[in-house]
Design an enzyme around this catalytic site. Sequence first.
Site, PDB file in Angstrom:
ATOM      1  N   SER A 143       0.775  -1.165  -0.120  1.00 16.34           N
ATOM      2  CA  SER A 143      -0.087   0.112  -0.004  1.00 16.34           C
ATOM      3  C   SER A 143       0.813   1.266   0.015  1.00 16.34           C
ATOM      4  CB  SER A 143      -0.788  -0.089   1.167  1.00 16.34           C
ATOM      5  OG  SER A 143      -1.645   1.300   1.393  1.00 16.34           O
ATOM      6  N   TYR A 156      -2.680  -0.096  10.746  1.00 20.01           N
ATOM      7  CA  TYR A 156      -2.584  -0.330   9.557  1.00 20.01           C
ATOM      8  C   TYR A 156      -1.340  -0.137   8.913  1.00 20.01           C
ATOM      9  CZ  TYR A 156      -4.057  -0.690   4.472  1.00 20.01           C
ATOM     10  OH  TYR A 156      -4.086  -0.908   3.278  1.00 20.01           O
TER      11      TYR A 156
HETATM   12  N1  LIG Z   1      -8.655  -0.189  -1.199  1.00 14.37           N
HETATM   13  C1  LIG Z   1      -7.695   0.630  -0.999  1.00 14.37           C
HETATM   14  O1  LIG Z   1      -7.656   1.904  -0.926  1.00 14.37           O
HETATM   15  C2  LIG Z   1      -6.556  -0.126  -0.904  1.00 14.37           C
HETATM   16  C3  LIG Z   1      -5.304   0.561  -0.922  1.00 14.37           C
HETATM   17  C4  LIG Z   1      -4.090   0.045  -0.692  1.00 14.37           C
HETATM   18  C5  LIG Z   1      -3.841  -1.147  -0.618  1.00 14.37           C
HETATM   19  N2  LIG Z   1      -4.846  -2.117  -0.333  1.00 14.37           N
HETATM   20  C6  LIG Z   1      -4.995  -3.617  -0.157  1.00 14.37           C
HETATM   21  O2  LIG Z   1      -5.710  -4.145  -0.917  1.00 14.37           O
HETATM   22  C7  LIG Z   1      -5.931  -5.423  -0.398  1.00 14.37           C
HETATM   23  C8  LIG Z   1      -7.105  -5.924  -1.026  1.00 14.37           C
HETATM   24  O3  LIG Z   1      -8.251  -5.023  -0.135  1.00 14.37           O
HETATM   25  P1  LIG Z   1      -9.227  -4.513  -1.235  1.00 14.37           P
HETATM   26  O4  LIG Z   1      -9.083  -3.130  -1.075  1.00 14.37           O
HETATM   27  O5  LIG Z   1      -9.517  -4.950  -2.424  1.00 14.37           O
HETATM   28  O6  LIG Z   1     -10.410  -4.790  -0.077  1.00 14.37           O
HETATM   29  P2  LIG Z   1     -11.695  -5.693  -0.401  1.00 14.37           P
HETATM   30  O7  LIG Z   1     -12.445  -5.937   0.948  1.00 14.37           O
HETATM   31  O8  LIG Z   1     -12.495  -5.258  -1.524  1.00 14.37           O
HETATM   32  O9  LIG Z   1     -11.107  -7.080  -0.574  1.00 14.37           O
HETATM   33  C9  LIG Z   1     -10.441  -7.907   0.272  1.00 14.37           C
HETATM   34  C10 LIG Z   1     -10.949  -9.273   0.414  1.00 14.37           C
HETATM   35  O10 LIG Z   1     -10.238 -10.117   1.311  1.00 14.37           O
HETATM   36  C11 LIG Z   1     -11.242 -10.861   1.884  1.00 14.37           C
HETATM   37  N3  LIG Z   1     -10.609 -11.155   3.413  1.00 14.37           N
HETATM   38  C12 LIG Z   1     -10.231 -10.153   4.505  1.00 14.37           C
HETATM   39  N4  LIG Z   1      -9.737 -10.857   5.487  1.00 14.37           N
HETATM   40  C13 LIG Z   1      -9.736 -12.154   5.032  1.00 14.37           C
HETATM   41  C14 LIG Z   1      -9.128 -13.396   5.868  1.00 14.37           C
HETATM   42  N5  LIG Z   1      -8.929 -13.097   7.183  1.00 14.37           N
HETATM   43  N6  LIG Z   1      -9.472 -14.504   5.267  1.00 14.37           N
HETATM   44  C15 LIG Z   1      -9.979 -14.678   3.852  1.00 14.37           C
HETATM   45  N7  LIG Z   1     -10.376 -13.482   3.195  1.00 14.37           N
HETATM   46  C16 LIG Z   1     -10.426 -12.183   3.781  1.00 14.37           C
HETATM   47  C17 LIG Z   1     -12.437 -10.253   2.266  1.00 14.37           C
HETATM   48  O11 LIG Z   1     -13.685 -10.745   2.255  1.00 14.37           O
HETATM   49  C18 LIG Z   1     -12.211  -9.379   0.729  1.00 14.37           C
HETATM   50  O12 LIG Z   1     -13.108 -10.225  -0.458  1.00 14.37           O
HETATM   51  C19 LIG Z   1      -5.798  -5.453   1.002  1.00 14.37           C
HETATM   52  O13 LIG Z   1      -4.194  -5.912   1.558  1.00 14.37           O
HETATM   53  C20 LIG Z   1      -5.477  -3.885   1.192  1.00 14.37           C
HETATM   54  O14 LIG Z   1      -4.915  -3.641   2.369  1.00 14.37           O
HETATM   55  C21 LIG Z   1      -6.224  -1.547  -0.605  1.00 14.37           C
END
Ligand SMILES: NC(=O)c1ccc[n+]([C@@H]2O[C@H](COP(=O)([O-])OP(=O)(O)OC[C@H]3O[C@@H](n4cnc5c(N)ncnc54)[C@H](O)[C@@H]3O)[C@@H](O)[C@H]2O)c1
Length: 261
Positions: A143, A156
């Site tokens: 991130s 975080y």
């Molecule tokens: N959305 C943002 O702005 C952003 C920015 C930087 C990094 N990220 C990172 O991207 C990655 C994906 O997140 P996203 O934004 O697509 O969110 P999201 O919630 O849309 O997708 C994450 C998925 O992970 C699953 N999940 C969470 N904890 C879990 C667990 N313990 N076991 C199994 N499944 C689990 C959730 O059910 C979900 O389907 C994460 O690591 C997040 O930190 C997101």
Amino acid sequence: MGWLEGQAAIVTGAASGIGRAVAERFVAEGARVVVVDRAEAALATLRASLGAMCETVVGDASLPDTNARAVAAAIDRFGRLDTVVSNVGVFDWHKRLDRLSADDCVAAHDEVFAVNVRSHLLMAREARPYLKETHGSIVMTCSTASFRGGGGGALYTASKFAVRGLVYQLAHEWAPDIRVNAVAPGGTVTGLSGIDSLGSADRRLADDERLVAAVGTATPLGFAAEPEDHAGAYVLLASTGNSRGMTGTIIVSDGGLLARI
Ligand SMILES: NC(=O)c1ccc[n+]([C@@H]2O[C@H](COP(=O)([O-])OP(=O)(O)OC[C@H]3O[C@@H](n4cnc5c(N)ncnc54)[C@H](O)[C@@H]3O)[C@@H](O)[C@H]2O)c1
């Protein structure tokens, strides 16, 4: 020919957001995928759309058993494992440390680090023997919060710095057999959710219009990303033919946010 023709991959956190976009794009590039998530119903809709190219594993990615089942599914179903996209994550909604009781701090730390850090450790160690056979690669999700403060709260940010450390350490330890890289997205319109221990598990980034608008305003390119905006970076890192010399690399996909700090 796609960039991932003949590959077998695992994508964790694939039921939603960035993981889902990556799984869909991997299949479009010719890969077969084991998709892992704890959100069973959403995972089933992905399976329905990807069909025979996809196998599902439902479970908590912070637990050893889920990662073991995912690797076993790749080997049983596809006979090989070339890439692991270790991507699950939860958010702390910028919770300030000085507003947490000591007990809440312990509970929130354990929950955030179990999902955001331990899941990557467990998946990497489980996949290692099979990735070694194929000279495959791991792609983790970092991130902008892996590089600076203010992209979340203390928990975080600390967890995402830890993922960055893991990328460098494993790239070092597992060369020359396995490449270990990451993508670092900036603010992206997804279902990114909070945590049970802070009572924020049902809060989702995409529902927070003010936050999405603020991300767009703060980003030099002027928009909050969609999950699909990052998928190509994962494809590049998974493609030996196109990134053979890349390990310990973190591709920042943030609309220019880090460039102006
Ligand atoms: N959305 C943002 O702005 C952003 C920015 C930087 C990094 N990220 C990172 O991207 C990655 C994906 O997140 P996203 O934004 O697509 O969110 P999201 O919630 O849309 O997708 C994450 C998925 O992970 C699953 N999940 C969470 N904890 C879990 C667990 N313990 N076991 C199994 N499944 C689990 C959730 O059910 C979900 O389907 C994460 O690591 C997040 O930190 C997101």
